[in-house]
Design a protein around this motif. Structure first.
Motif, PDB file in Angstrom:
ATOM      1  N   UNK A  66       0.796  -1.221   0.000  1.00 30.72           N
ATOM      2  CA  UNK A  66       0.000   0.000   0.000  1.00 30.72           C
ATOM      3  C   UNK A  66       0.820   1.258   0.000  1.00 30.72           C
ATOM      4  N   UNK A  67       2.084   1.153  -0.432  1.00 30.88           N
ATOM      5  CA  UNK A  67       2.996   2.295  -0.389  1.00 30.88           C
ATOM      6  C   UNK A  67       3.613   2.524  -1.765  1.00 30.88           C
ATOM      7  N   UNK A  68       3.731   3.780  -2.149  1.00 26.03           N
ATOM      8  CA  UNK A  68       4.374   4.113  -3.422  1.00 26.03           C
ATOM      9  C   UNK A  68       4.932   5.526  -3.351  1.00 26.03           C
ATOM     10  N   UNK A  69       5.961   5.765  -4.144  1.00 23.27           N
ATOM     11  CA  UNK A  69       6.540   7.098  -4.256  1.00 23.27           C
ATOM     12  C   UNK A  69       6.492   7.557  -5.704  1.00 23.27           C
ATOM     13  N   UNK A  70       6.198   8.828  -5.889  1.00 32.18           N
ATOM     14  CA  UNK A  70       6.133   9.455  -7.219  1.00 32.18           C
ATOM     15  C   UNK A  70       5.199   8.660  -8.139  1.00 32.18           C
ATOM     16  N   UNK A  71       4.061   8.252  -7.569  1.00 29.56           N
ATOM     17  CA  UNK A  71       3.049   7.525  -8.324  1.00 29.56           C
ATOM     18  C   UNK A  71       2.240   8.506  -9.173  1.00 29.56           C
ATOM     19  N   UNK A  72       1.923   8.129 -10.401  1.00 29.70           N
ATOM     20  CA  UNK A  72       1.111   8.974 -11.274  1.00 29.70           C
ATOM     21  C   UNK A  72      -0.334   8.479 -11.250  1.00 29.70           C
ATOM     22  N   UNK A  73      -1.271   9.399 -11.017  1.00 32.95           N
ATOM     23  CA  UNK A  73      -2.692   9.050 -10.924  1.00 32.95           C
ATOM     24  C   UNK A  73      -3.522  10.123 -11.615  1.00 32.95           C
ATOM     25  N   UNK A  74      -4.430   9.690 -12.497  1.00 32.88           N
ATOM     26  CA  UNK A  74      -5.355  10.623 -13.141  1.00 32.88           C
ATOM     27  C   UNK A  74      -6.633  10.676 -12.323  1.00 32.88           C
ATOM     28  N   UNK A  75      -6.957  11.830 -11.804  1.00 32.25           N
ATOM     29  CA  UNK A  75      -8.140  11.984 -10.952  1.00 32.25           C
ATOM     30  C   UNK A  75      -9.417  11.791 -11.777  1.00 32.25           C
ATOM     31  N   UNK A  76     -10.293  10.919 -11.267  1.00 36.70           N
ATOM     32  CA  UNK A  76     -11.524  10.621 -11.985  1.00 36.70           C
ATOM     33  C   UNK A  76     -11.422   9.396 -12.863  1.00 36.70           C
TER      34      UNK A  76
END
Length: 314
Positions: A66-76
């Motif tokens: 459940x841990x990540x660094x500099x993760x890219x996520x598109x909201x929605x």
């Protein structure tokens, strides 16, 4: 008919790449490569791409995975569990956010299913994706060229080289088939049956890449699997004849594979698979070595036939 592999005649079909084809390729590249721009003058909105760190906790204990660094996520996008992305709206870079969610009852990790959790997040960057204009900026940022005209010229050169390579490969294959047709050859029934099964396995693998299988293919074609098996004999026999022709030419011409050639072939395999020679070693065995040796010999045979052939270009 005597076995003939020198002095054959064939036509090299050369396709000349047009400006229209270059433009089509550019447009595909434009659609496949969005421009990513950092946003610094407003908080996050739906559709933004955020770069963040996060760490997940259940009952105050950090859980694995459940841990990540500099993760890219598109909201929605719905990429994360329900309720996660909405809590990252109206935030700014540098802000730390506690996201509280409940894992779905049917969550894939059974030890987390149905449990309440919190994710301690830190937003590093907000970005938006837009479509490039086909201009010099596109050429600089995507094509690594100073101008769009330069990018088009390089792309046309690259497409032409690819087309020429495919045309040459097709020519060499046709020449080898032409030579193999003159070989006095009768396949062993057991080898032929094995070759048919291998042909069907190869076909199954190709279909699976498109989400299909042999049953679906037979349904589309209106044939049974038994009919497909029967129709595979000519292709299987042609492949066995081709292999036999390579072996006979190898014998007649005393062709061999040097250790240097083997090393170069293996290095090429490693490059194509983004592996080092050390990473490749666990997969290397006698069977694989024999396959590489056959491939090198086949290439030598095809070059020999091609060099002695009478070629006309169309």
């Amino acid at each position: 008919m005597a076995f003939t592999y020198r002095g054959l005649s064939a036509e090299l079909n050369r396709h000349i790449v047009t400006d229209s084809e270059v433009d089509q390729h550019l447009h595909r590249l434009q659609q496949q490569t969005p421009r990513i721009t950092e946003v610094t003058d407003r908080p996050t909105e739906n559709g933004d791409e955020v770069v963040l760190d996060y760490a997940g906790f259940v009952d105050g204990v950090q859980f694995p995975g459940g841990t990540a660094e500099m993760q890219t996520l598109t909201l929605g996008s719905g990429q994360f569990i329900p309720g996660f992305e909405e809590q990252l709206l109206d935030k700014v870079p540098g802000e730390e956010v506690i996201v509280k969610v409940t894992f779905p009852e049917q969550y894939r990790a059974e030890d987390l299913a149905g449990k309440a959790a919190e994710f301690r997040c830190k937003i590093h960057q907000i970005r938006i994706k837009t479509t490039y204009e086909l201009n010099d900026t596109f050429a600089k940022e995507v094509g690594e060229c100073d101008t769009l005209a330069e990018m088009k010229a390089k792309l046309k050169e690259s497409l032409q080289a690819y087309s020429d390579e495919r045309g040459e490969m097709d020519l060499q294959d046709r020449l080898l088939q032409q030579a193999a047709a003159t070989l006095d050859f009768t396949p062993d029934p057991n080898e032929l049956e094995d070759a048919v099964e291998q042909h069907l396995r190869n076909m199954e693998a190709q279909l699976s890449q498109k989400g299909l299988n042999l049953d679906m293919y037979c349904s589309f074609m209106g044939i049974t699997k038994e009919q497909l098996h029967e129709e595979s004999y000519p292709a299987a026999e042609a492949n066995l004849r081709r292999v036999a022709a390579v072996e006979e030419i190898t014998r007649l011409e005393n062709l061999t594979v040097s250790e240097q050639e083997m090393g170069e072939a293996i290095a090429l395999i490693c490059r194509k698979n983004n592996m080092t020679v050390e990473q490749f070693k666990p997969y290397y065995n006698e069977e694989f070595e024999a396959a590489v040796r056959r491939t090198v010999l086949t290439t030598k045979v095809m070059v020999l036939i091609r060099d002695s052939a009478n070629i006309t270009e169309k």
